[in-house]
Design a protein around this motif. Structure first.
Motif, PDB file in Angstrom:
ATOM      1  N   ASN A 188      47.357  35.730  33.450  1.00  0.00           N
ATOM      2  CA  ASN A 188      48.526  35.026  33.977  1.00  0.00           C
ATOM      3  C   ASN A 188      49.802  35.748  33.556  1.00  0.00           C
ATOM      4  N   SER A 189      50.886  35.403  34.219  1.00  0.00           N
ATOM      5  CA  SER A 189      52.192  35.988  33.897  1.00  0.00           C
ATOM      6  C   SER A 189      52.105  37.507  33.812  1.00  0.00           C
ATOM      7  N   LEU A 190      51.500  38.101  34.803  1.00  0.00           N
ATOM      8  CA  LEU A 190      51.270  39.538  34.773  1.00  0.00           C
ATOM      9  C   LEU A 190      52.570  40.320  34.830  1.00  0.00           C
TER      10      LEU A 190
ATOM     11  N   GLN B  67      40.934  35.790  32.623  1.00  0.00           N
ATOM     12  CA  GLN B  67      42.000  35.145  33.386  1.00  0.00           C
ATOM     13  C   GLN B  67      43.319  35.745  32.924  1.00  0.00           C
TER      14      GLN B  67
ATOM     15  N   ARG C 260      48.867  34.978  27.399  1.00  0.00           N
ATOM     16  CA  ARG C 260      48.879  35.212  28.852  1.00  0.00           C
ATOM     17  C   ARG C 260      47.476  35.386  29.414  1.00  0.00           C
ATOM     18  N   PHE C 261      46.597  36.004  28.656  1.00  0.00           N
ATOM     19  CA  PHE C 261      45.231  36.277  29.114  1.00  0.00           C
ATOM     20  C   PHE C 261      44.243  35.381  28.367  1.00  0.00           C
TER      21      PHE C 261
ATOM     22  N   SER D 160      48.935  35.975  38.971  1.00  0.00           N
ATOM     23  CA  SER D 160      47.689  35.815  38.220  1.00  0.00           C
ATOM     24  C   SER D 160      46.528  36.489  38.943  1.00  0.00           C
TER      25      SER D 160
ATOM     26  N   ARG E 280      41.979  36.844  38.231  1.00  0.00           N
ATOM     27  CA  ARG E 280      40.825  36.606  37.370  1.00  0.00           C
ATOM     28  C   ARG E 280      39.799  37.697  37.606  1.00  0.00           C
TER      29      ARG E 280
END
Length: 112
Positions: A81-83, A79, A64-65, A15, A17
């Motif tokens: 996540n799970s990139l 933010q 995810r975002f 993740s 930000r």
């Protein structure tokens, strides 16, 4: 003026930000957006947020975002996540209010 920060190198599944600080009083009445441009590709929309907080996402990042804004701080966030490796790109912040204003971008690299 817009200034992005928060980019960097992250492993797949991780993740980050991103933040975009605006030095203008019209921030709170403007539509804010995050866009990205991968090497060799066109710039594409990632997410937008209206002055009232209504959000819109590209299908590739839905779930995810998350885009958000703090009008008291003249800042918009992304933010992530799970990139995935395919999220690797330079991420740009945009302010829209009669005209479009762009930041200089921040690089996000997703790699093992």
């Amino acid at each position: 003026q817009l200034e992005e920060s928060g980019g960097g190198l992250v492993q797949p599944g991780g993740s980050l930000r991103l933040s975009c600080a605006a030095s203008t009083s019209i921030f709170r009445i403007s539509i804010m957006g995050w866009y990205r441009q991968a090497p060799g590709k066109q710039r594409e929309l990632v997410a937008t947020i209206s002055s009232r907080g209504l959000t819109n996402y590209a299908d590739s990042v839905k779930g995810r975002f998350t885009i958000s804004r703090d009008n008291a701080k003249n800042t918009v966030y992304l933010q992530m996540n799970s990139l995935k490796p395919e999220d690797t790109a330079v991420y740009y912040c945009k302010l829209r209010n009669m005209m479009d204003y762009w930041g200089k971008g921040t690089l996000v690299t997703v790699s093992p």
